[in-house]
Design a protein around this motif. Structure first.
Motif, PDB file in Angstrom:
ATOM      1  N   ALA A  12       0.858  -1.194   0.000  1.00 55.30           N
ATOM      2  CA  ALA A  12       0.000   0.000   0.000  1.00 55.30           C
ATOM      3  C   ALA A  12       0.889   1.237   0.000  1.00 55.30           C
ATOM      4  O   ALA A  12       2.107   1.151   0.225  1.00 55.30           O
ATOM      5  CB  ALA A  12      -0.887  -0.007   1.244  1.00 55.30           C
ATOM      6  N   HIS A  13       0.270   2.377  -0.263  1.00 49.97           N
ATOM      7  CA  HIS A  13       0.967   3.649  -0.040  1.00 49.97           C
ATOM      8  C   HIS A  13      -0.007   4.639   0.568  1.00 49.97           C
ATOM      9  O   HIS A  13      -1.214   4.591   0.287  1.00 49.97           O
ATOM     10  CB  HIS A  13       1.598   4.201  -1.323  1.00 49.97           C
ATOM     11  N   ALA A  14       0.521   5.485   1.422  1.00 51.34           N
ATOM     12  CA  ALA A  14      -0.292   6.537   2.044  1.00 51.34           C
ATOM     13  C   ALA A  14       0.178   7.865   1.479  1.00 51.34           C
ATOM     14  O   ALA A  14       1.325   8.267   1.712  1.00 51.34           O
ATOM     15  CB  ALA A  14      -0.128   6.523   3.565  1.00 51.34           C
ATOM     16  N   GLU A  15      -0.685   8.499   0.705  1.00 49.92           N
ATOM     17  CA  GLU A  15      -0.346   9.787   0.082  1.00 49.92           C
ATOM     18  C   GLU A  15       1.018   9.722  -0.594  1.00 49.92           C
ATOM     19  O   GLU A  15       1.788  10.678  -0.573  1.00 49.92           O
ATOM     20  CB  GLU A  15      -0.393  10.928   1.105  1.00 49.92           C
ATOM     21  N   GLY A  16       1.350   8.552  -1.160  1.00 49.03           N
ATOM     22  CA  GLY A  16       2.583   8.412  -1.927  1.00 49.03           C
ATOM     23  C   GLY A  16       3.679   7.649  -1.224  1.00 49.03           C
ATOM     24  O   GLY A  16       4.623   7.189  -1.875  1.00 49.03           O
ATOM     25  N   GLU A  17       3.618   7.517   0.099  1.00 44.21           N
ATOM     26  CA  GLU A  17       4.698   6.848   0.827  1.00 44.21           C
ATOM     27  C   GLU A  17       4.375   5.363   1.009  1.00 44.21           C
ATOM     28  O   GLU A  17       3.324   5.013   1.552  1.00 44.21           O
ATOM     29  CB  GLU A  17       4.915   7.529   2.183  1.00 44.21           C
ATOM     30  N   VAL A  18       5.292   4.512   0.559  1.00 43.73           N
ATOM     31  CA  VAL A  18       5.068   3.060   0.587  1.00 43.73           C
ATOM     32  C   VAL A  18       5.004   2.545   2.023  1.00 43.73           C
ATOM     33  O   VAL A  18       5.817   2.926   2.870  1.00 43.73           O
ATOM     34  CB  VAL A  18       6.208   2.346  -0.180  1.00 43.73           C
ATOM     35  N   GLY A  19       4.043   1.679   2.286  1.00 46.22           N
ATOM     36  CA  GLY A  19       3.955   0.987   3.572  1.00 46.22           C
ATOM     37  C   GLY A  19       3.432  -0.415   3.293  1.00 46.22           C
ATOM     38  O   GLY A  19       2.217  -0.627   3.235  1.00 46.22           O
ATOM     39  N   ASN A  20       4.330  -1.367   3.060  1.00 44.51           N
ATOM     40  CA  ASN A  20       3.937  -2.738   2.725  1.00 44.51           C
ATOM     41  C   ASN A  20       3.695  -3.523   4.008  1.00 44.51           C
ATOM     42  O   ASN A  20       4.525  -3.497   4.915  1.00 44.51           O
ATOM     43  CB  ASN A  20       5.027  -3.409   1.889  1.00 44.51           C
ATOM     44  N   VAL A  21       2.573  -4.206   4.067  1.00 44.32           N
ATOM     45  CA  VAL A  21       2.160  -4.817   5.332  1.00 44.32           C
ATOM     46  C   VAL A  21       2.309  -6.338   5.248  1.00 44.32           C
ATOM     47  O   VAL A  21       1.712  -6.979   4.381  1.00 44.32           O
ATOM     48  CB  VAL A  21       0.700  -4.423   5.656  1.00 44.32           C
ATOM     49  N   ILE A  22       3.109  -6.899   6.159  1.00 43.16           N
ATOM     50  CA  ILE A  22       3.258  -8.359   6.239  1.00 43.16           C
ATOM     51  C   ILE A  22       2.062  -8.890   7.016  1.00 43.16           C
ATOM     52  O   ILE A  22       1.896  -8.614   8.208  1.00 43.16           O
ATOM     53  CB  ILE A  22       4.564  -8.759   6.951  1.00 43.16           C
ATOM     54  N   THR A  23       1.217  -9.657   6.305  1.00 40.80           N
ATOM     55  CA  THR A  23      -0.002 -10.169   6.937  1.00 40.80           C
ATOM     56  C   THR A  23       0.137 -11.636   7.345  1.00 40.80           C
ATOM     57  O   THR A  23      -0.731 -12.166   8.031  1.00 40.80           O
ATOM     58  CB  THR A  23      -1.201 -10.020   5.987  1.00 40.80           C
TER      59      THR A  23
END
Ligand SMILES: O=C(O)[C@H]1NCC[C@@H]1O
Length: 344
Positions: A12-23
């Motif tokens: 995912a990205h929040a307002e352009g900043e990547v935040g990949n989530v290990i589920t």
């Protein structure tokens, strides 16, 4: 195909900043608290290297590991891995984690507004999600207590002379420099110069000013924030910022912890009041809206309780693998794309 790891990721990205989530696919790290689990990830480094280094990551990547919460009030816990640091809290990463939890059903959507809590190493974070239409339209987070540390401190930076800067904590630690005083307009064409300059200012601030959280074991300055001029329109302040993340890349989002730190400084100077809004823009035009209420002091520092609202979007699902025959099992970094940290 052979692999000794299968790690499930929703990116995912929040307002352009990547935040990949290990589920899935990673056991919770050892530790009685999320702070201790954070310590383990930072000390051990193997998951950080696997997920952040090339060829699986890159300096622009942040990775969040979902873990069982230790506080029964939280729906989920998460540990944040940024290029150099393993921080207590992060605005863009929290917005990515909350969005992934809701969009994948880990946390059920409950009508037009879905409220729940996430647990970060820094503490409980209340989430208020706009879930009208059964999808995530925006996330508001209640960040941890934020405070100004030094106001108007003198900082020597080789080649730049003496700068006047502030330091502050907004869930992570910042040195804040006035962009206009450095001749920066905060436009995208300045990105490389801003990244290099910011890394040098952070190093100088750590060497000369330092930071020590009164309650947490957090004893360095993580980021340099270049603060653009603010325009006031009634109860709304708006302006741009650029936050430089070690080892020298720019936050594509307006940085939630950075907005919290900046609001703490504005509050300390009497330039922003509870109930007013700070509309922050990043270099690519991402927007976070911040506001705050008063909070109990942190140590001897007056503090604010910030709230940050922004949006995140899912970009994919991945199964990260590692072939036992891979000669670079934890990946690699080269200074062409992964800057070398400057010395202060
Ligand atoms: O929004 C934030 O707070 C952050 N974005 C990436 C670096 C910071 O943690």
């Amino acid at each position: 195909m052979q692999t000794d790891r299968v790690i499930h990721v929703v990116s995912a990205h929040a307002e352009g900043e990547v935040g990949n989530v290990i589920t899935g696919g990673v056991a919770p790290p050892p530790g009685d608290t999320l702070w201790q689990q954070r310590d383990f990830l930072a000390r051990d480094g193997s998951l950080r290297r696997l997920m952040l280094n090339e060829p699986r990551g890159g300096v622009f990547t942040h990775v969040d590991l979902l873990v069982p919460p230790r506080d029964p009030r939280a729906a989920m816990g998460f540990l944040i891995m940024e290029p150099e640091h393993t921080p207590p809290m992060s605005g863009s990463n929290t917005i990515c984690v909350a969005t992934v939890c809701l969009e994948t059903g880990i946390v059920p959507i409950a009508g037009d507004e879905t409220r729940f809590q996430l647990e970060a190493p820094a503490g409980l974070i209340e989430i208020v999600a706009d879930t009208r239409g059964g999808r995530v339209n925006a996330i508001e987070i209640a960040n941890v207590a934020s405070f100004a540390d030094r106001l108007g401190a003198a900082l020597e930076v080789a080649g730049l002379g003496t700068l006047t800067v502030d330091t502050a904590y907004g869930g992570d630690s910042f040195v804040i420099a006035d962009a206009a005083a450095l001749g920066l307009a905060l436009t995208p064409d300045e990105a490389r110069d801003i990244a290099t300059l910011g890394a040098r200012i952070t190093a100088a601030a750590n060497a000369q000013l330092g930071f020590s959280h009164p309650r947490e074991d957090w004893g360095h300055i993580s980021f340099c924030q270049f603060a653009g001029p603010l325009r006031r329109d009634g109860a709304t302040l708006s302006g741009a910022n650029a936050v430089v993340i070690d080892p020298g890349k720019i936050d594509r989002s307006p940085c939630g912890t950075g907005c919290s730190a900046r609001m703490a400084v504005l509050a300390a100077r009497g330039e922003m009041k509870p109930g007013e809004t700070y509309a922050a823009r990043s270099l690519i035009g991402g927007r976070f809206d911040g506001r705050f209420t008063a909070a109990a002091p942190v140590g001897d520092r007056p503090a604010i309780a910030p709230r940050i609202r922004g949006r995140a979007w899912l970009t994919g699902t991945h199964q990260v693998m590692r072939d036992p025959a891979d000669p670079w099992p934890e990946g690699y970094r080269l200074s062409d794309t992964w800057p070398i940290l400057p010395q202060g």
